[in-house]
Scaffold this active site. Structure first.
Site, PDB file in Angstrom:
ATOM      1  CB  SER A  38      33.938 -21.263  -8.225  1.00  0.00           C
ATOM      2  OG  SER A  38      33.076 -21.313  -9.341  1.00  0.00           O
ATOM      3  CG  ASP A 186      35.308 -23.338 -11.158  1.00  0.00           C
ATOM      4  OD1 ASP A 186      35.788 -23.570 -10.031  1.00  0.00           O
ATOM      5  OD2 ASP A 186      34.150 -22.903 -11.328  1.00  0.00           O
TER       6      ASP A 186
END
Length: 291
Positions: A38, A186
């Site tokens: 991320s 993610d």
């Protein structure tokens, strides 16, 4: 001896990674391997491309200068990203913000480089939303011993900014990213601080950076994005603690406080929190390197 660093997710709080790299660089401590999830994948990819910590800071300092009219183009999703669930509901987006925003910003600094064109070994972690597996993006020649649970697959020599965009696609906030046959969100869903991946890349010493759930929210949440981000942080902390305990020789935890996706004015403060944590833990870092 190879030093690896694992940079964790945390939305805009990922700017703290820059401060940590600054202190390491100033003390002649340069990681040989890097992996990121991320927000951590943004910093990791810029570092692996050969940028110095000051240049990586330029990426974050570039954000407050963006005009609202420029951002507005990306704050709504494309037509093809809308889905019709039932005939009696309006079309619903797969995410509130188009992932194209981040990809276009990263392209300014990274272009269309592939993993093979980077100057340092890099791994970027995303999640296949269809089967729940972690997907590790890396270069053609990088050997990685993946965790033995069989929950990760490898993808080699893709375009870096596409993998990073996928790694940052917070479910419900950003639209999923499609790369080849995979639909990705993610990487924090499966591995928010990828110390295990860094170890598998061949690092003898692993430093992990956990932006963690250090937030004790005292002000009201303004909208659903704030709530999603807070929930996401809470959900990932237990597995992060387990991974860093098992695979990291040292875990740095900058105390960043709260910062939403649009709190660009906090970037200098966030970078400074990273510096403070790295300076505080510098004797420990030097000690493990001497060993």
């Amino acid at each position: 001896m190879k030093l690896g660093i694992a940079l964790g997710g945390g939305s805009l709080r990922g700017a703290a990674h820059v401060g940590i790299l600054q202190v390491l660089e100033e003390n002649g401590i340069i990681p040989d391997l890097v992996a990121g999830t991320s927000a951590g994948s943004i910093v990791a990819s810029l570092f692996a491309s050969g940028l110095k910590a000051k240049q990586i800071a330029d990426f974050f300092n570039f954000l407050p200068g963006l005009k609202e009219r420029d951002l507005a183009k990306f704050m709504s999703v494309e037509k093809e990203e809308l889905i019709q669930v039932t005939s009696w509901l309006p079309k619903i987006p797969k995410g509130l913000i188009s992932s194209n925003l981040l990809e276009k910003l990263l392209a300014i600094f990274l272009g269309r480089k592939t993993f093979d064109q980077l100057k340092k070994p890099l791994a970027v972690i995303a999640t296949d939303i269809y089967n729940g597996q972690g997907v590790v993006y890396t270069s053609t020649n990088q050997r990685i011993n993946l965790p033995p649970d069989g929950k990760f697959t490898l993808e080699r020599n893709k375009v870096v900014i596409e993998a990073v965009t996928a790694s940052c696609a917070i479910p419900g906030v950003f639209t999923p990213k499609t790369i080849g046959q995979k639909t990705l969100v993610d990487g924090g869903v499966v591995d928010n601080v990828p110390a295990d991946i860094v170890k598998g890349m061949g690092a003898d010493i692993v430093i992990a950076v956990d932006l963690g759930f250090n937030v004790n929210q005292t002000t009201p949440f303004r909208h659903m994005i704030d709530i999603i981000l807070q929930t996401f942080d809470i959900m990932g902390q237990r597995i992060t603690n387990l991974i860093t305990t098992d695979y990291a020789d040292l875990t740095l935890r900058p105390v960043t406080g709260s910062a939403t996706l649009y709190d660009f004015h906090k970037i200098p403060y966030l970078i400074e929190t990273g510096r403070q944590e790295a300076e505080r833990r510098l004797p420990e870092i030097k000690k493990i390197l001497r060993k």
